[in-house]
Motif scaffolding. Structure first.
Motif, PDB file in Angstrom:
ATOM      1  N   ALA A 563      24.547   9.086   5.959  1.00 58.24           N
ATOM      2  CA  ALA A 563      24.517   7.901   5.095  1.00 58.24           C
ATOM      3  C   ALA A 563      23.956   6.723   5.887  1.00 58.24           C
ATOM      4  CB  ALA A 563      25.907   7.567   4.573  1.00 58.24           C
ATOM      5  N   LEU A 564      23.159   5.925   5.220  1.00 58.82           N
ATOM      6  CA  LEU A 564      22.576   4.732   5.831  1.00 58.82           C
ATOM      7  C   LEU A 564      23.176   3.495   5.188  1.00 58.82           C
ATOM      8  CD1 LEU A 564      20.474   3.132   7.491  1.00 58.82           C
ATOM      9  CD2 LEU A 564      18.836   3.546   5.637  1.00 58.82           C
ATOM     10  N   LEU A 565      23.735   2.619   6.033  1.00 53.20           N
ATOM     11  CA  LEU A 565      24.193   1.311   5.569  1.00 53.20           C
ATOM     12  C   LEU A 565      23.046   0.338   5.806  1.00 53.20           C
ATOM     13  CD1 LEU A 565      27.834   1.144   6.978  1.00 53.20           C
ATOM     14  CD2 LEU A 565      26.998   2.215   4.876  1.00 53.20           C
ATOM     15  N   THR A 566      22.380  -0.054   4.725  1.00 55.46           N
ATOM     16  CA  THR A 566      21.186  -0.886   4.863  1.00 55.46           C
ATOM     17  C   THR A 566      21.507  -2.330   5.222  1.00 55.46           C
ATOM     18  OG1 THR A 566      21.207  -1.317   2.487  1.00 55.46           O
ATOM     19  CG2 THR A 566      19.888   0.546   3.255  1.00 55.46           C
ATOM     20  N   ALA A 567      22.671  -2.807   4.823  1.00 52.94           N
ATOM     21  CA  ALA A 567      23.053  -4.195   5.101  1.00 52.94           C
ATOM     22  C   ALA A 567      24.547  -4.245   5.389  1.00 52.94           C
ATOM     23  CB  ALA A 567      22.684  -5.096   3.938  1.00 52.94           C
ATOM     24  N   PRO A 568      24.981  -3.722   6.531  1.00 52.29           N
ATOM     25  CA  PRO A 568      26.422  -3.692   6.810  1.00 52.29           C
ATOM     26  C   PRO A 568      27.049  -5.077   6.876  1.00 52.29           C
ATOM     27  CG  PRO A 568      25.147  -3.072   8.754  1.00 52.29           C
ATOM     28  CD  PRO A 568      24.206  -3.092   7.610  1.00 52.29           C
ATOM     29  N   GLU A 569      26.256  -6.080   7.238  1.00 55.77           N
ATOM     30  CA  GLU A 569      26.805  -7.428   7.342  1.00 55.77           C
ATOM     31  C   GLU A 569      27.178  -7.988   5.975  1.00 55.77           C
ATOM     32  OE1 GLU A 569      22.600  -7.873   6.248  1.00 55.77           O
ATOM     33  OE2 GLU A 569      23.687  -6.629   7.686  1.00 55.77           O
ATOM     34  N   ALA A 570      26.632  -7.402   4.906  1.00 60.38           N
ATOM     35  CA  ALA A 570      26.902  -7.894   3.559  1.00 60.38           C
ATOM     36  C   ALA A 570      28.062  -7.162   2.894  1.00 60.38           C
ATOM     37  CB  ALA A 570      25.654  -7.755   2.690  1.00 60.38           C
ATOM     38  N   ALA A 571      28.712  -6.253   3.602  1.00 59.44           N
ATOM     39  CA  ALA A 571      29.809  -5.493   3.014  1.00 59.44           C
ATOM     40  C   ALA A 571      30.950  -6.421   2.625  1.00 59.44           C
ATOM     41  CB  ALA A 571      30.303  -4.442   4.008  1.00 59.44           C
ATOM     42  N   ALA A 572      31.432  -6.262   1.403  1.00 61.67           N
ATOM     43  CA  ALA A 572      32.551  -7.058   0.915  1.00 61.67           C
ATOM     44  C   ALA A 572      33.552  -6.113   0.272  1.00 61.67           C
ATOM     45  CB  ALA A 572      32.052  -8.114  -0.065  1.00 61.67           C
ATOM     46  N   ALA A 573      33.842  -6.302  -0.986  1.00 58.82           N
ATOM     47  CA  ALA A 573      34.746  -5.370  -1.664  1.00 58.82           C
ATOM     48  C   ALA A 573      34.091  -4.012  -1.821  1.00 58.82           C
ATOM     49  CB  ALA A 573      35.145  -5.919  -3.032  1.00 58.82           C
ATOM     50  N   GLU A 574      32.750  -3.995  -1.901  1.00 54.54           N
ATOM     51  CA  GLU A 574      32.002  -2.754  -1.978  1.00 54.54           C
ATOM     52  C   GLU A 574      30.966  -2.739  -0.868  1.00 54.54           C
ATOM     53  OE1 GLU A 574      30.395  -2.223  -5.854  1.00 54.54           O
ATOM     54  OE2 GLU A 574      32.355  -1.812  -6.771  1.00 54.54           O
ATOM     55  N   ILE A 575      30.388  -1.561  -0.649  1.00 58.23           N
ATOM     56  CA  ILE A 575      29.385  -1.417   0.394  1.00 58.23           C
ATOM     57  C   ILE A 575      28.209  -0.643  -0.159  1.00 58.23           C
ATOM     58  CG2 ILE A 575      30.153   0.793   1.379  1.00 58.23           C
ATOM     59  CD1 ILE A 575      29.823  -0.568   4.159  1.00 58.23           C
ATOM     60  N   GLU A 576      27.021  -0.908   0.362  1.00 55.80           N
ATOM     61  CA  GLU A 576      25.827  -0.198  -0.062  1.00 55.80           C
ATOM     62  C   GLU A 576      25.528   0.906   0.939  1.00 55.80           C
ATOM     63  OE1 GLU A 576      24.064  -0.307  -2.663  1.00 55.80           O
ATOM     64  OE2 GLU A 576      24.722  -2.143  -3.649  1.00 55.80           O
ATOM     65  N   SER A 577      25.342   2.126   0.445  1.00 58.46           N
ATOM     66  CA  SER A 577      24.954   3.225   1.325  1.00 58.46           C
ATOM     67  C   SER A 577      23.927   4.094   0.628  1.00 58.46           C
ATOM     68  CB  SER A 577      26.165   4.074   1.723  1.00 58.46           C
ATOM     69  OG  SER A 577      26.678   4.790   0.612  1.00 58.46           O
ATOM     70  N   VAL A 578      22.999   4.631   1.416  1.00 63.52           N
ATOM     71  CA  VAL A 578      21.996   5.569   0.919  1.00 63.52           C
ATOM     72  C   VAL A 578      22.306   6.915   1.561  1.00 63.52           C
ATOM     73  CG1 VAL A 578      19.548   6.115   0.777  1.00 63.52           C
ATOM     74  CG2 VAL A 578      20.305   3.725   0.729  1.00 63.52           C
ATOM     75  N   GLY A 579      22.524   7.927   0.745  1.00 65.27           N
ATOM     76  CA  GLY A 579      22.876   9.242   1.262  1.00 65.27           C
ATOM     77  C   GLY A 579      21.657  10.127   1.434  1.00 65.27           C
ATOM     78  N   TYR A 580      21.595  10.849   2.557  1.00 66.58           N
ATOM     79  CA  TYR A 580      20.525  11.801   2.840  1.00 66.58           C
ATOM     80  C   TYR A 580      21.145  13.184   3.032  1.00 66.58           C
ATOM     81  CZ  TYR A 580      17.857   7.552   3.803  1.00 66.58           C
ATOM     82  OH  TYR A 580      17.264   6.323   3.700  1.00 66.58           O
ATOM     83  N   ALA A 581      20.571  14.176   2.344  1.00 60.68           N
ATOM     84  CA  ALA A 581      21.122  15.527   2.438  1.00 60.68           C
ATOM     85  C   ALA A 581      19.982  16.540   2.363  1.00 60.68           C
ATOM     86  CB  ALA A 581      22.173  15.743   1.347  1.00 60.68           C
ATOM     87  N   ALA A 582      20.160  17.588   1.550  1.00 57.49           N
ATOM     88  CA  ALA A 582      19.209  18.700   1.541  1.00 57.49           C
ATOM     89  C   ALA A 582      17.793  18.261   1.196  1.00 57.49           C
ATOM     90  CB  ALA A 582      19.680  19.775   0.568  1.00 57.49           C
ATOM     91  N   ASN A 583      17.637  17.363   0.218  1.00 57.64           N
ATOM     92  CA  ASN A 583      16.304  16.931  -0.183  1.00 57.64           C
ATOM     93  C   ASN A 583      15.572  16.177   0.919  1.00 57.64           C
ATOM     94  OD1 ASN A 583      16.471  18.043  -2.710  1.00 57.64           O
ATOM     95  ND2 ASN A 583      17.101  16.152  -3.717  1.00 57.64           N
ATOM     96  N   ASP A 584      16.282  15.758   1.936  1.00 58.43           N
ATOM     97  CA  ASP A 584      15.675  14.992   3.036  1.00 58.43           C
ATOM     98  C   ASP A 584      15.559  15.809   4.316  1.00 58.43           C
ATOM     99  OD1 ASP A 584      15.655  12.302   1.601  1.00 58.43           O
ATOM    100  OD2 ASP A 584      17.746  12.900   1.453  1.00 58.43           O
TER     101      ASP A 584
END
Length: 774
Positions: A563-584
């Motif tokens: 998983a990639l956290l594109t903007a960890p400094e902006a994490a608040a009640a929720e967080i943004e993550s991009v998941g990489y698996a078989a397709n990658d």
């Protein structure tokens, strides 16, 4: 007894060094298959086209389909369905050709019913060839004329015309392909050979080597890509020069974003052109029965097959070191630098691998010297010696080419080994952690157990920004200065799980990130813990590794991939993550963790992960330091009480007292549709944006009277909301008898009646009084 082996002698006894001069992590193309189970009308795909609005259109022998990355919407011939769509479908379900012109009209060539066009959501069938011919090729020329190659001959349609004009009567063999050359002429190919339109005539062009027919005809810059029955060529329209290419029996072709061609040899082999103009076979795509090729603007290659459905391929983001490079598919357990721009790899059970700077790989047997080859941890110490902890309670070292067993803990399990900044060696064995004093001969002079950590199984040791070290394990996270615990983070202090596996301290922001097994990720700042799991934005609840890159992002390794956290400094009640698996490229996708060195960032900034099979690597530079592409949302359908509604432009007028308004929306995301998120709002009803997550519809039981604006935005994980929302004006007309002025008038009339009746009563009373006085 101390056992010392020279590596050379060990290799003589145990077998040769396995080496390759140019071993590199393999980047593969990973296919995703779509069939009728996913909504594709039929498994035989004949044509693929991405239109400018982002949708992917797929022609099959069972109908036409539109794809947004997740859902296929089928359009079929209305005469062949029991409940025809009000907007209809193409003239036949047997689709052969698709083309979009400069007015965003979609032209559809069929096998047995001529030509149809989809314009502003409505299908129209052109009156040519009696609606019974086969249309295989469609082209819009520079003068906006539409050219049509059919079994009824070559036709053209003037820019604003409604009737197709016959240009060339059908010959005995016919034509199927059209392309406009750099010279402005229209070129035509097929079983009838190769021709060019000059004025009102078709002029023949001789094919090389006596070939008679054309199977591929595409524009290629100033040249044309021409495939004959035997070979692929480039043809220069100006000087008539032919250049032979290394592709035999060409069948289908498409060009990617780099301008490189993908061409099938027959239907069973696919080749790709590289930057030097050489052609390389893609063996993983052989034998699938190719019937069409197309490339989209997100970097996906789409392959239509005769019976296996639609395939989506993209170059994997992650490279792999596994059986082809390492000679084994054993699970990776540890990866560290060798101090010379190379890497050491430890396997769950197997010989040690050394990947050198020049790309060669050495296999170093260690079982005889260590009595176990199941590696659990690796350490390159300050002097350049390699330490090896095994899963059988032994600790070994390689120094100056000598392998020696340093220590053993009988009956113990994995040994994790570290060295701190002061040169102290730390070893974790089962539920004890020791400080090891090493003498000049490399022997353990003394083992001193750290009592503050007794009973805790340690996975990681990390230097702390405020002094001392963080010890990460199955009782949470402890910070020790010397042997004293000065800070503690457990479930009692708010940690999401006691099974901590990974830790990263961002000294610049004073943030501590803690990854756990099953409890997701924890963000600790100023004494406050925020938890992130799959319920509030994290793609995986297991975090075994946390690696930073040079762009301020964090990469997390877990059971479901990376998983990639594109903007960890902006994490608040929720967080943004991009998941990489078989397709990658992560096949299988699980990251191994729970040891001291499962992941590593090398000197070039690449990130390495121990996998359940081999190792994976990603270069963060391949993932630009920008947010993902902005998505464009669409409103696809509106229904009232289950009945589809016609939308005039971007407005919908409801019947009075309409109930159960359902709005379906989407956004084009052909690469990562599962990461698409939505939010919407309806003026006069929703106070603010409503987060819909992945839901693609909303039901309003009732709509207030008046005029309202429905808006929907979309984004992909880690990206921004679409700046231009899809909009729909919704008008809920108020019945005339409920309008305010009607009520006002009725009230006034009532008052007038009341006043009038009161005056009448008073008059009648006065009349009665006058009669009585008489």
């Amino acid at each position: 007894m101390r056992l010392i082996f020279l590596i050379v002698g060990l290799l003589v006894a145990c077998g040769p060094v396995l080496a390759s001069n140019t071993v590199q992590p393999g980047h593969t193309t990973v296919p995703t298959v779509f069939t009728s189970d996913d909504g594709l009308p039929q498994a035989g795909v004949t044509s693929i086209l991405q239109t400018r609005d982002g949708y992917l259109w797929v022609g099959t022998f069972g109908g036409l389909a539109r794809f947004d990355g997740r859902t296929f919407s089928a359009f079929r011939n209305v005469t062949a369905t029991d409940s025809p769509d009000p907007k209809g479908g193409p003239s036949s379900d047997r689709i052969l050709a698709l083309y979009e012109d400069d007015r965003a009209r979609l032209w559809i060539g069929t096998e047995n019913a001529g030509l149809s066009v989809l314009e502003q959501g409505v299908f129209r069938h052109l009156p040519m060839c009696g609606g019974t011919c086969q249309v295989s090729g469609i082209l819009q020329a520079a003068d906006r004329t539409i050219w049509i190659a059919s079994s009824a001959g070559i036709h053209y349609l003037p820019p604003d015309g409604q009737q197709a004009v016959l240009f060339e009567p059908p010959g005995p063999l016919g034509y199927d392909y059209l392309a406009e050359g750099s010279d402005g002429h229209v070129y035509i190919g097929g079983h009838g050979g190769f021709r060019v339109v000059v004025g009102r005539q078709l002029r023949a062009i001789r094919l090389p080597d006596g070939d008679k027919l054309v199977r591929i005809l595409k524009r290629d810059g100033k040249m044309l890509l021409v495939g004959t029955e035997r070979r692929l060529y480039r043809y220069h329209p100006v000087d008539g020069k032919w250049i032979s290419l290394d592709v035999e029996r060409p069948g289908y072709a498409t060009r990617d974003a780099d301008g490189r061609w993908w061409v099938s040899e027959g239907t069973w082999t696919l080749k790709r052109e590289n930057e030097a103009g050489a052609w390389h076979e893609m063996p993983e795509l052989s034998g699938i029965g190719i019937t069409s090729l197309s490339y989209d603007d997100e970097g996906n290659l789409w392959i239509g097959t005769a019976s296996k459905g639609l395939l989506r391929l993209r170059k994997s983001l992650f490279g792999r070191l596994s059986a082809p490079q390492l000679g084994t598919n054993e699970a990776g357990r540890a990866v560290i630098a060798d101090g010379q721009d190379g890497l050491w790899f430890g396997l769950s059970c197997g010989d040690l691998r050394h990947w050198r700077k020049d790309g060669s790989v050495q296999t170093l047997p260690i079982r005889l010297g260590v009595r176990n080859d199941c590696v659990s941890s690796l350490l390159l110490d300050h002097a350049g010696a390699l330490w090896i902890g095994t899963a059988a309670g032994t600790l070994a070292r390689i120094e100056n080419g000598e392998l020696s067993r340093v220590a053993a803990w009988p009956g113990a399990q994995s040994v994790n080994i570290w060295q701190d900044e002061d040169g102290r060696y730390l070893a974790s064995v089962h539920r004890s952690t020791y400080v090891l004093d090493i003498d000049a001969e490399g022997r353990i002079a003394r083992r001193r157990r750290i009592e503050a950590l007794q009973g805790m199984r340690i996975n990681r040791v990390v230097a702390a920004a405020r002094g001392g070290h963080w010890f990460v394990g199955d009782q949470g996270v402890l910070r020790l200065v010397g042997d004293k615990v000065v800070e503690r983070w457990t479930q009692r202090e708010g940690l999401s799980s006691r099974f901590a596996r990974a830790l990263y301290e961002d000294a610049a922001t004073n943030v501590l990130w803690v990854g756990t097994y099953g409890g997701g990720l924890n963000r600790i700042q100023d004494g406050r813990v925020r938890r992130y799991t799959s319920s509030n934005g994290l793609s995986d609840d297991t975090v075994s590794c946390i690696l930073p890159d040079n762009h301020g992002r964090l990469w997390l390794g877990g059971n479901q991939g990376v998983a990639l956290l594109t903007a960890p400094e902006a994490a608040a009640a929720e967080i943004e993550s991009v998941g990489y698996a078989a397709n990658d490229g992560l096949v299988p996708s699980e990251i191994n963790g729970g040891t001291s060195s499962p992941c590593h960032r090398d000197a070039q900034g690449r990130l390495w992960f121990s996998m359940v099979e081999g190792f994976a690597v990603v270069d963060p530079a391949d993932v630009p330091d920008t947010r993902p592409a902005l998505l464009r949302p669409y409103i696809e359908q509106v229904a009232v009480a289950g009945n589809a509604q016609e939308i005039a432009g971007s407005a919908l007028t409801l019947q009075p007292f309409a109930r159960n308004l359902e709005i379906h929306y989407t956004a084009i995301n052909l690469s990562r549709p599962r990461e698409t998120r939505f939010r919407f709002r309806l003026s006069g009803f929703d106070r603010d944006w409503v987060e819909a997550e992945q839901n693609r519809s909303i039901l309003y039981p009732s709509i207030p009277w008046g005029k309202h604006l429905f808006e929907v935005q979309a984004r992909t994980a880690g990206g921004s909301w679409s700046p231009v929302p899809a909009q729909l004006t919704i008008i809920q007309p108020q019945p005339w008898y409920l309008r305010p002025w009607i009520w006002t008038l009725a009230t006034l009339m009532g008052l007038l009646v009341l006043v009038g009746s009161t005056r009448l009563d008073e008059k009648q009373e006065r009349s009665k009084g006058a009669i009585a006085l008489r």
